[in-house]
Design a protein around this motif. Structure first.
Motif, PDB file in Angstrom:
ATOM      1  N   LEU A 204      38.647 -10.930  25.764  1.00  0.00           N
ATOM      2  CA  LEU A 204      38.660  -9.837  26.588  1.00  0.00           C
ATOM      3  C   LEU A 204      37.482  -9.629  27.560  1.00  0.00           C
ATOM      4  O   LEU A 204      37.759  -9.400  28.667  1.00  0.00           O
ATOM      5  N   ILE A 205      36.588 -10.148  27.390  1.00  0.00           N
ATOM      6  CA  ILE A 205      35.307 -10.145  28.067  1.00  0.00           C
ATOM      7  C   ILE A 205      35.368 -11.134  29.326  1.00  0.00           C
ATOM      8  O   ILE A 205      34.960 -10.696  30.271  1.00  0.00           O
ATOM      9  N   GLY A 211      38.238 -10.203  36.183  1.00  0.00           N
ATOM     10  CA  GLY A 211      38.935  -8.921  37.020  1.00  0.00           C
ATOM     11  C   GLY A 211      37.597  -8.437  37.806  1.00  0.00           C
ATOM     12  O   GLY A 211      37.737  -7.869  39.043  1.00  0.00           O
ATOM     13  N   SER A 212      36.530  -8.151  37.412  1.00  0.00           N
ATOM     14  CA  SER A 212      35.274  -7.765  37.911  1.00  0.00           C
ATOM     15  C   SER A 212      34.933  -8.594  39.466  1.00  0.00           C
ATOM     16  O   SER A 212      34.398  -8.039  40.392  1.00  0.00           O
ATOM     17  N   MET A 213      35.043  -9.841  39.243  1.00  0.00           N
ATOM     18  CA  MET A 213      34.751 -10.672  40.273  1.00  0.00           C
ATOM     19  C   MET A 213      35.568 -10.570  41.303  1.00  0.00           C
ATOM     20  O   MET A 213      35.215 -10.366  42.692  1.00  0.00           O
ATOM     21  N   GLY A 313      30.812  -7.407  30.588  1.00  0.00           N
ATOM     22  CA  GLY A 313      31.966  -7.919  31.187  1.00  0.00           C
ATOM     23  C   GLY A 313      31.922  -7.805  32.861  1.00  0.00           C
ATOM     24  O   GLY A 313      32.064  -8.775  33.443  1.00  0.00           O
ATOM     25  N   ILE A 314      31.793  -6.562  33.056  1.00  0.00           N
ATOM     26  CA  ILE A 314      31.588  -6.188  34.533  1.00  0.00           C
ATOM     27  C   ILE A 314      30.318  -6.853  35.223  1.00  0.00           C
ATOM     28  O   ILE A 314      30.716  -7.591  36.243  1.00  0.00           O
ATOM     29  N   LEU A 315      29.399  -7.028  34.474  1.00  0.00           N
ATOM     30  CA  LEU A 315      28.115  -7.715  35.150  1.00  0.00           C
ATOM     31  C   LEU A 315      28.571  -9.290  35.314  1.00  0.00           C
ATOM     32  O   LEU A 315      27.905  -9.757  36.209  1.00  0.00           O
ATOM     33  N   LEU A 316      28.684  -9.813  34.273  1.00  0.00           N
ATOM     34  CA  LEU A 316      29.052 -11.379  34.344  1.00  0.00           C
ATOM     35  C   LEU A 316      29.990 -11.623  35.431  1.00  0.00           C
ATOM     36  O   LEU A 316      29.984 -12.653  35.964  1.00  0.00           O
ATOM     37  N   GLY A 317      31.225 -10.704  35.861  1.00  0.00           N
ATOM     38  CA  GLY A 317      31.910 -10.832  36.761  1.00  0.00           C
ATOM     39  C   GLY A 317      31.315 -10.814  38.178  1.00  0.00           C
ATOM     40  O   GLY A 317      31.584 -11.373  39.179  1.00  0.00           O
ATOM     41  N   LEU A 322      27.550 -11.935  43.769  1.00  0.00           N
ATOM     42  CA  LEU A 322      26.158 -11.580  44.150  1.00  0.00           C
ATOM     43  C   LEU A 322      25.327 -12.935  44.598  1.00  0.00           C
ATOM     44  O   LEU A 322      24.566 -12.877  45.496  1.00  0.00           O
ATOM     45  N   ALA A 323      25.691 -13.983  44.039  1.00  0.00           N
ATOM     46  CA  ALA A 323      25.275 -15.028  44.317  1.00  0.00           C
ATOM     47  C   ALA A 323      25.751 -15.841  45.415  1.00  0.00           C
ATOM     48  O   ALA A 323      25.363 -16.822  45.851  1.00  0.00           O
TER      49      ALA A 323
END
Length: 376
Positions: A204-205, A211-213, A313-317, A322-323
Motif C-alpha cells: 500500500l505504501i 500515485g504521489s509521484m 507514502g506521499i513523501l517517498l513519492g 523534487l530531485a
C-alpha cells in the motif's frame, strides 16, 4: 429513549458528524500551510524558498509516523488534532516576523493533525471508506486556495487563525468513536498472518508513493498557473468523495485498479482540460481506500497507519520529483508505467483481510459513537 430504540439513521448521522468536522478542519489546516508557503517569496530571499519548502514537507509528511506512534501509545488522537489546529493558528500569526519558526511549527502541527484526524475519521465509520473520504477530500482544495492567498499577499492570517481555533472548539464538542485500544473486543481482526499483513502494508505504501509521484509531478508542471492548480484541486476533492462512495459499493480492489487504469489512460492521452481534470479526479479517488485499508490492516495502531498513508507514502513519492525526475509533459508515457505499478501493488496489497469486498462495520453504532473520556 434507549440506544436500542433509536432508529439506525440516527446513528448514521451521528457517525458522520466527526468526519465532516475533521474534513473542514483538514481544509483549514492545509489552507494555513499553503498560505505560509505561498508567502515565502515575499518574506525570505529567493534562495531560501526552496529550502524552506523542502523542510516543511520533510516535517509535515516525514514526522507523521512518529506522531502516530505517540498517539497510539497514549490513545490521544483528538489531542493530536488539537495540537495541529492550535499550532497552525500560531504559525500563520508568526509570519513574516519569524518565518523559519513558522514553517517548522506548521510542518510539525500538520503532521500531528493528519495522524489524529485520519485515525478518528476511519473509526467513525469502521471498515468503510465513508469517513476517510469526508476527511481527505477538502485538504487539497484548502492547500491550493491558501497558496493563492499567500502568494497574492492577502492579509488573512488572523481569519485563518480564528477559523482554526473555531473548528478546534467544534471538534471538542463531538463524541469520539470507540478506538480498538479502548476495548480490544471491538478490534476487527484481519484473517491473515502477521507477515502477510506487513507485506500488504508495504504494498500500500508503494502504491501511495507511485500515485504521489504522478500528482506531485503534475503540480510542479502547473506551478504558477493558479486557475489550473485550483481546478485540479477541486477535481481531486470531488474524486475523493466519489471514490470513497464507489469503492464502498463496488469493492475496494476493483475500484482502485479501475480508477488508476482510467487515470493512466486520460493523463497519457488527454489533450483537453476536461481529460486532465478527470484523470486527476480518478487518480485521487483511491486515497480514501488506501487510508482506510492501511488502518484496517493495523487496527490497534491506527494513527501510525494514517502516518504511513498520509505522510510517509506521499513523501517517498515526492522525493524523485523534487530531485528532478519529471513526468509532465515530456514523459507522459512513463505515467502509464507508474500508475500500472500502483495498480498492481494495490491489487495485491488489498487482497488480505477480504478488503476486495469490505463488509459493513460489525461494531454496533451505539458503541461506535459512545463518548470515551480517555480517548483524548
Amino acid at each position: 429513549m434507549t440506544a436500542q430504540e433509536l432508529p439506525p439513521s440516527y446513528f448514521r448521522h451521528q457517525s458522520l458528524q466527526l468526519p465532516i468536522l475533521l474534513g473542514v478542519a483538514h481544509g483549514m489546516v492545509d489552507a494555513a500551510s499553503g498560505f505560509l508557503l505561498g508567502r515565502l517569496p515575499h518574506t525570505v530571499p529567493l534562495e531560501q524558498v526552496a529550502l524552506l519548502i523542502v523542510a516543511y514537507n520533510m516535517l509535515a509528511f516525514g514526522c507523521q509516523p512518529l506522531f502516530g506512534l505517540v498517539s497510539d501509545r497514549l490513545r490521544c488522537p483528538r489531542l493530536m488534532v488539537w495540537i495541529g489546529l492550535v499550532g497552525l493558528s500560531a504559525a500563520v500569526l508568526l509570519v513574516p516576523q519569524q518565518t523559519e519558526l513558522a514553517i517548522a511549527l506548521a510542518g510539525l502541527s500538520s503532521a500531528a493533525f493528519h495522524v489524529g484526524g485520519g485515525a478518528l475519521s476511519y473509526w467513525a465509520t469502521p471498515e468503510q471508506t465513508t469517513g476517510t473520504s469526508l476527511f481527505v477530500a477538502p485538504g487539497v482544495v484548502g492547500l491550493a486556495i491558501g497558496g493563492v492567498l499567500g502568494f497574492g499577499q492577502y492579509e488573512v492570517a488572523a481569519v485563518l487563525a480564528g477559523l482554526l481555533l473555531g473548528v478546534a472548539v467544534a471538534i471538542a464538542s463531538v463524541r469520539l468513536p470507540a478506538l480498538p485500544d479502548a476495548s480490544p473486543t471491538n478490534v476487527i481482526k484481519a484473517p491473515t498472518s502477521e507477515a502477510a499483513q506487513e507485506t500488504a502494508v508495504l504494498l500500500l505504501i508503494v502504491a501511495i508513493a507511485l500515485g504521489s509521484m504522478v500528482w506531485t509531478g503534475s503540480q510542479l508542471w502547473l506551478l504558477g498557473q493558479a486557475a489550473w492548480i485550483i481546478g485540479t484541486a477541486i477535481a481531486a476533492a470531488v474524486g475523493k468523495l466519489i471514490g470513497g462512495w464507489l469503492a464502498q459499493r463496488w469493492g475496494w480492489r476493483r475500484w482502485t485498479v479501475t480508477a488508476l487504469a482510467i487515470a493512466a489512460l486520460l493523463l497519457a492521452t488527454g489533450n483537453t482540460p476536461l481529460q486532465l481534470l478527470l484523470g486527476m479526479a480518478c487518480l485521487q479517488s483511491v486515497v480514501p481506500v488506501t487510508l482506510a485499508a492501511t488502518i484496517r490492516l493495523m487496527p490497534q495502531h491506527s494513527a501510525t497507519a494514517a502516518g504511513f498513508a498520509l505522510g510517509l507514502g506521499i513523501l517517498l513519492g515526492g522525493i524523485p520529483v523534487l530531485a528532478g525526475f519529471s513526468l509532465f509533459p515530456q514523459a507522459i508515457a512513463a505515467v502509464i508505467g507508474v500508475l500500472a505499478g500502483a495498480a498492481i501493488a494495490l491489487w495485491h496489497g488489498l487482497r488480505p483481510s477480504s478488503l476486495a469486498t469490505p463488509r459493513s462495520t460489525t461494531i454496533p453504532h451505539s458503541i461506535a459513537i459512545r463518548a470515551d473520556a480517555k480517548q483524548g
